[in-house]
Design a protein around this motif. Structure first.
Motif, PDB file in Angstrom:
ATOM      1  N   TYR A 290       9.828  15.561  -7.318  1.00 17.44           N
ATOM      2  CA  TYR A 290       9.848  15.502  -5.854  1.00 17.44           C
ATOM      3  C   TYR A 290      10.442  14.178  -5.368  1.00 17.44           C
ATOM      4  CZ  TYR A 290       6.882  19.671  -5.130  1.00 17.44           C
ATOM      5  OH  TYR A 290       6.391  20.949  -5.072  1.00 17.44           O
ATOM      6  N   VAL A 291      10.068  13.076  -6.013  1.00 21.44           N
ATOM      7  CA  VAL A 291      10.608  11.775  -5.620  1.00 21.44           C
ATOM      8  C   VAL A 291      12.103  11.714  -5.902  1.00 21.44           C
ATOM      9  CG1 VAL A 291      10.415   9.276  -5.885  1.00 21.44           C
ATOM     10  CG2 VAL A 291       8.372  10.712  -6.126  1.00 21.44           C
ATOM     11  N   ALA A 292      12.519  12.252  -7.047  1.00 20.66           N
ATOM     12  CA  ALA A 292      13.942  12.278  -7.376  1.00 20.66           C
ATOM     13  C   ALA A 292      14.732  13.120  -6.380  1.00 20.66           C
ATOM     14  CB  ALA A 292      14.137  12.823  -8.794  1.00 20.66           C
ATOM     15  N   GLU A 293      14.151  14.249  -5.987  1.00 21.02           N
ATOM     16  CA  GLU A 293      14.804  15.101  -4.994  1.00 21.02           C
ATOM     17  C   GLU A 293      14.943  14.369  -3.661  1.00 21.02           C
ATOM     18  OE1 GLU A 293      15.839  18.555  -5.083  1.00 21.02           O
ATOM     19  OE2 GLU A 293      15.834  18.174  -7.241  1.00 21.02           O
ATOM     20  N   ALA A 294      13.891  13.670  -3.267  1.00 20.85           N
ATOM     21  CA  ALA A 294      13.936  12.914  -2.016  1.00 20.85           C
ATOM     22  C   ALA A 294      14.980  11.812  -2.088  1.00 20.85           C
ATOM     23  CB  ALA A 294      12.558  12.327  -1.723  1.00 20.85           C
ATOM     24  N   ALA A 295      15.069  11.143  -3.241  1.00 21.80           N
ATOM     25  CA  ALA A 295      16.050  10.074  -3.407  1.00 21.80           C
ATOM     26  C   ALA A 295      17.476  10.607  -3.333  1.00 21.80           C
ATOM     27  CB  ALA A 295      15.825   9.361  -4.741  1.00 21.80           C
ATOM     28  N   GLU A 296      17.722  11.734  -3.976  1.00 20.36           N
ATOM     29  CA  GLU A 296      19.066  12.312  -3.946  1.00 20.36           C
ATOM     30  C   GLU A 296      19.435  12.775  -2.541  1.00 20.36           C
ATOM     31  OE1 GLU A 296      22.809  13.612  -5.130  1.00 20.36           O
ATOM     32  OE2 GLU A 296      21.390  12.193  -6.003  1.00 20.36           O
ATOM     33  N   LEU A 297      18.481  13.370  -1.834  1.00 21.13           N
ATOM     34  CA  LEU A 297      18.729  13.787  -0.454  1.00 21.13           C
ATOM     35  C   LEU A 297      19.016  12.572   0.424  1.00 21.13           C
ATOM     36  CD1 LEU A 297      18.781  16.039   1.685  1.00 21.13           C
ATOM     37  CD2 LEU A 297      16.297  15.746   1.927  1.00 21.13           C
ATOM     38  N   SER A 298      18.260  11.507   0.231  1.00 21.43           N
ATOM     39  CA  SER A 298      18.468  10.282   0.991  1.00 21.43           C
ATOM     40  C   SER A 298      19.855   9.709   0.719  1.00 21.43           C
ATOM     41  CB  SER A 298      17.390   9.264   0.630  1.00 21.43           C
ATOM     42  OG  SER A 298      17.645   8.013   1.242  1.00 21.43           O
ATOM     43  N   ARG A 299      20.247   9.684  -0.532  1.00 25.93           N
ATOM     44  CA  ARG A 299      21.570   9.141  -0.884  1.00 25.93           C
ATOM     45  C   ARG A 299      22.678   9.944  -0.228  1.00 25.93           C
ATOM     46  NH1 ARG A 299      25.896   9.981  -3.947  1.00 25.93           N
ATOM     47  NH2 ARG A 299      25.124  11.936  -4.848  1.00 25.93           N
ATOM     48  N   ARG A 300      22.547  11.256  -0.277  1.00 21.06           N
ATOM     49  CA  ARG A 300      23.601  12.115   0.264  1.00 21.06           C
ATOM     50  C   ARG A 300      23.680  12.053   1.790  1.00 21.06           C
ATOM     51  NH1 ARG A 300      26.043  15.691  -3.119  1.00 21.06           N
ATOM     52  NH2 ARG A 300      25.185  15.899  -5.237  1.00 21.06           N
ATOM     53  N   GLU A 301      22.524  11.945   2.447  1.00 20.16           N
ATOM     54  CA  GLU A 301      22.506  11.988   3.911  1.00 20.16           C
ATOM     55  C   GLU A 301      22.401  10.609   4.548  1.00 20.16           C
ATOM     56  OE1 GLU A 301      19.635  14.800   5.327  1.00 20.16           O
ATOM     57  OE2 GLU A 301      20.625  16.498   4.316  1.00 20.16           O
ATOM     58  N   GLY A 302      22.219   9.571   3.748  1.00 22.47           N
ATOM     59  CA  GLY A 302      22.190   8.216   4.267  1.00 22.47           C
ATOM     60  C   GLY A 302      21.041   7.941   5.219  1.00 22.47           C
ATOM     61  N   ARG A 303      19.841   8.449   4.875  1.00 22.95           N
ATOM     62  CA  ARG A 303      18.694   8.263   5.755  1.00 22.95           C
ATOM     63  C   ARG A 303      17.411   8.171   4.938  1.00 22.95           C
ATOM     64  NH1 ARG A 303      15.568  12.901   6.406  1.00 22.95           N
ATOM     65  NH2 ARG A 303      16.498  14.829   5.621  1.00 22.95           N
ATOM     66  N   LEU A 304      16.361   7.680   5.592  1.00 19.67           N
ATOM     67  CA  LEU A 304      15.037   7.674   4.987  1.00 19.67           C
ATOM     68  C   LEU A 304      14.531   9.102   4.863  1.00 19.67           C
ATOM     69  CD1 LEU A 304      12.577   5.762   4.188  1.00 19.67           C
ATOM     70  CD2 LEU A 304      11.709   6.294   6.461  1.00 19.67           C
ATOM     71  N   VAL A 305      13.991   9.428   3.705  1.00 22.54           N
ATOM     72  CA  VAL A 305      13.465  10.783   3.469  1.00 22.54           C
ATOM     73  C   VAL A 305      11.999  10.696   3.081  1.00 22.54           C
ATOM     74  CG1 VAL A 305      13.594  12.837   2.006  1.00 22.54           C
ATOM     75  CG2 VAL A 305      15.695  11.750   2.820  1.00 22.54           C
ATOM     76  N   GLU A 306      11.174  11.433   3.788  1.00 18.31           N
ATOM     77  CA  GLU A 306       9.775  11.572   3.403  1.00 18.31           C
ATOM     78  C   GLU A 306       9.702  12.546   2.231  1.00 18.31           C
ATOM     79  OE1 GLU A 306       7.267   9.924   4.865  1.00 18.31           O
ATOM     80  OE2 GLU A 306       8.520   9.004   6.417  1.00 18.31           O
TER      81      GLU A 306
END
Length: 312
Positions: A290-306
């Protein structure tokens, strides 16, 4: 105990040698479509008391599910599966079965000592954590498109050990990355250099860095700073770094992760063979994913991800 081993690649071959020398293993059955081993005999690895899966990632979910349906004690290298959905499916299929997932840092002496020190109050109240994982050279170009990206493939170990050492959960991630090397990372939608800021559920901040181009050697470290003290893991004589104040490695730098964590891998397999309760469950692997998924989403979208955003 009869043990079946699937996969004789780099880590599978290491496990084969460990199992062949283990006093609890009476018979080792090995299976690999292209490789052979001087340890064990070929055969059906599921015709055993325990099974170890060290095959390519794409096969993990199917093999784990099969072992669970047979009621066989099973160890599987990370990841459980290639996606959150598949991981949850395996979790449901494995309910009630002994399943241990391979996050070997939990068995490394340095990380164990840090966890004990933090839990025992030697660091006081934890205020910050820093994590680093840096490979000396990138993996083969053909591996990158199927790797899941640096956060899922590489830093998932950092996410797991962060949870394990601190006993806290990551609640948000801000991640970024850069491409400073070969084009095949960019072509696969991945990065070769990574950085992230993670917030834990008690407000503690953790920073993370990574690289596929750490030419000095394999470098994995963790720093924990509290109100009473600061502890670092990975600053031994083979750490591949120099300090202007005089710190110099006194041994040959670590060439790869298998060499760096050799003792941890042996301890991990010993734990698997002896334990009645899994020290690293599918639930643990899912939490790190879950943390890895959040990190990848954050990297791709350039935003903080919960992290809650990616939970199913």
């Amino acid at each position: 105990m009869r043990v079946g081993l699937l996969g004789l690649g780099r880590i599978g071959a290491f496990h084969a040698a460990t199992l062949a020398a283990h006093p609890l293993v009476d018979e080792l059955i090995v299976s690999d479509p292209v490789r052979t081993s001087p340890h064990g005999r070929p055969g059906d690895p599921f015709d055993a008391d325990a099974v170890i899966i060290a095959t390519p990632t794409s096969t993990h979910a199917e093999l784990l599910t099969k072992a669970c349906k047979l009621g066989v004690k099973v160890f599987c290298e990370k990841p459980v599966a290639g996606s959150v959905r598949e991981t949850i499916e395996v979790l449901e299929a494995g309910a009630g079965n002994f399943v241990q997932i391979g996050f070997q840092r939990r068995f490394d002496a340095g990380y164990v000592q840090a966890a004990v020190a933090l839990g025992g109050g030697e660091l006081g109240e934890l205020h910050r954590v820093h994590l680093l994982t840096a490979d000396p050279a990138p993996p083969p170009a053909e591996y990158i498109p199927m790797s899941g990206g640096i956060y899922r493939d590489c830093h998932i170990h950092d996410f797991d050990i962060l949870r394990w050492v601190t006993g806290r959960e990551v609640v948000s991630v801000y991640a970024t990355g850069a491409n400073r090397g070969a084009d095949f990372f960019r072509q696969a939608g991945d990065v070769d250099t990574s950085a992230a800021l993670l917030t834990l559920d008690d407000g503690t901040l953790a920073t993370l860095q990574g690289s596929r181009y750490n030419g000095a050697g394999y470098d994995v470290r963790m720093e924990l700073a509290g109100t009473k003290g600061t502890w670092a893991v990975g600053l031994g004589p083979r750490a591949p770094l120099h300090a202007t104040e005089g710190l110099r490695p006194t041994g040959e730098p670590w060439p790869d992760f298998v060499t760096r964590f050799a003792d941890a891998y042996v301890a991990e397999i010993d734990s698997f063979l002896r334990a009645d309760e899994s020290p690293c469950s599918i639930e643990d692997a899912l939490a790190a994913l879950y943390v890895a998924e959040a990190a990848e989403l954050s990297r791709r979208e350039g935003r903080l991800v919960e992290v809650a955003e990616v939970r199913r």
